[in-house]
Design an enzyme around this catalytic site. Structure first.
Site, PDB file in Angstrom:
ATOM      1  N   GLU A 320      -9.161  33.191  14.618  1.00 39.70           N
ATOM      2  CA  GLU A 320     -10.237  32.286  14.987  1.00 39.70           C
ATOM      3  C   GLU A 320      -9.549  31.789  16.483  1.00 39.70           C
ATOM      4  OE1 GLU A 320     -11.527  27.933  13.662  1.00 39.70           O
ATOM      5  OE2 GLU A 320      -9.812  28.566  12.972  1.00 39.70           O
ATOM      6  N   ASP A 354      -9.996  22.124  21.185  1.00 40.70           N
ATOM      7  CA  ASP A 354     -10.392  21.313  20.138  1.00 40.70           C
ATOM      8  C   ASP A 354     -10.947  20.052  20.483  1.00 40.70           C
ATOM      9  OD1 ASP A 354      -9.688  22.810  17.708  1.00 40.70           O
ATOM     10  OD2 ASP A 354      -7.851  21.559  17.366  1.00 40.70           O
TER      11      ASP A 354
END
Length: 425
Positions: A320, A354
């Site tokens: 990921e 993020d």
């Protein structure tokens, strides 16, 4: 962290590739069916049962949003706005254009790019609140031109939503917000209720119940992907700072007890140093229990002969998140084939992606980066084809089409083109 030689571990064991072993398909199926039959009544009951909140209304009011904006620190609100702008600038580059082809006389071919009318965004609650997920899902939808962005997020026991999540929704241009979580929220978005409008697509991460619900409603609506636990693969050489690497690994481990954090290196010295650093830093974390459980169950350090072998391993794993903490990371980037999002250099830790840098953080997990892509503007559009032929243009091709159709045994197909020229035969 445990240290392995590459030949001591199977690739399938590097990351958690399977589910938790708990089959939630039946209870999820029952919740979905209940919401389909009972609508809002089921939503109120299930929210009280699972979230402990007895709600008077499912929708978040304008007053609640205004109140949240007052509660959130002004400095953080500015950070939200700046992050949203970074995400917007990056995703605007992904916009597609319609096209028309007129290369042959009498023939017009084309494709229209159309935004989805209405999408649903699931934003998790539970052990942590994620305003970043609001931005990452809503901003690309807004850029695509989606008219209605419907957000669902579970309420606290007092029936309120985390102010930071509401502030992010305001910044990102969310249209409506509902105090709903779990499989029941997915069902409401998929089928619609008296209060919750039915959407065309559902995006956003969630727990096992949310993931299973998305799988079960797929076909009724579209979904982005079925995401598993978060994972990071760090490739680091001997010049890397072990404290930096340990911190990067723990930044994923604190997400979830099922999260996976793995270091691949050709330096045994670095491996030993990072292992010690992880233990030292674990003791300083607020979410130590979660991070420690993740590291003990799924954390690994893998020793390889060189970084070329490390890249080969990475491509087979298809992580990921992939960090390249290497000299001249751009030289190595050309060798990376399978990864959700790649973080280059020693000063670009995964949390930059993020929250702030711009690329999306909704990413394929569990090896699906081999064939899935990060969430993007493409997820919020559909493509419609069109074509036009004049009689003269059709006359040039109809016999070829007729022959093709008869080869497949579809004589009515052949007849549809032949009938237009019968009088000439």
């Amino acid at each position: 962290m445990k240290i392995y030689r590459l030949n001591e571990i199977e690739e399938k064991d590097v990351f958690l590739r399977c589910d938790t072993g708990v089959d939630v398909s039946q209870p999820v199926r029952e919740m979905i069916e209940r919401v389909r039959k009972e609508g809002d009544q089921a939503l109120y009951a299930l929210t009280e049962q699972f979230d402990g909140a007895k709600l008077e209304t499912l929708a978040v009011s304008k007053h609640e949003i205004e109140d949240a904006l007052q509660k959130v620190e002004k400095g953080f609100l500015e950070i939200l706005r700046e992050a949203a702008q970074n995400i917007r600038r990056y995703h605007e580059k992904q916009k597609r254009e319609s096209f028309v082809m007129t290369e042959r006389e009498g023939v017009v071919l084309g494709q229209k790019i159309l935004p989805l009318e209405r999408v649903g965004i699931y934003v998790p609650g539970g052990t942590a609140a994620y305003p970043s997920s609001v931005l990452m899902n809503a901003v690309p939808a807004q850029i695509a031109g989606v008219k209605e962005i419907i957000m669902v997020t579970p309420p606290g026991r007092d029936g309120t939503v985390n102010p930071a999540i509401l502030a992010a929704a305001y910044v990102a241009g969310v249209t409506q917000i509902f105090k709903l979580g779990g499989a029941q929220a997915v069902a409401a978005l998929a089928y619609g209720t008296q209060s919750v409008p039915r959407v065309d697509k559902i995006v956003g991460p969630g727990n096992a119940y949310v993931a299973e619900a998305k799988k079960q409603v797929f076909g009724q609506v579209n979904i982005d992907m079925v995401a598993g636990p978060s994972e990071v693969l760090v490739l680091a050489d001997e010049k890397s700072n072990p404290a930096y690497i340990a911190a990067d690994l723990l930044s994923q481990a604190e997400h979830d007890k099922l999260a996976s954090a793995v270091l691949v290196t050709d330096s045994e010295t670095l491996a030993q140093q990072v292992s010690a650093e992880v233990e030292r830093q674990l003791q300083t974390l607020e979410r130590e229990e979660i991070a420690r459980a993740s590291i003990e169950a799924n954390g690994k350090i893998i020793l390889v002969k060189d970084m070329h072998e490390a890249i080969e391993v990475s491509n087979r794993i298809a992580p990921e998140h992939l960090e390249l903490c290497l000299e001249d990371p751009f030289a190595w980037l050309s060798m990376v084939q399978n990864a959700g999002s790649v973080f280059l250099g020693r000063y670009n830790p995964e949390p930059m992606g993020d929250y702030f840098s711009g690329p999306n953080h909704t990413l394929p997990t569990m090896g699906t980066a081999r064939f899935y892509s990060p969430l993007s503007v493409d997820d919020f559009i559909k493509k419609m084809q069109f074509s036009y032929y004049t009689r003269d243009a059709l006359k040039q091709d109809y016999k070829k089409v007729s022959q093709f159709a008869r080869k497949e045994g579809l004589t009515a197909h052949a007849r549809a083109v032949e009938i237009r020229f019968e009088e000439e035969c």
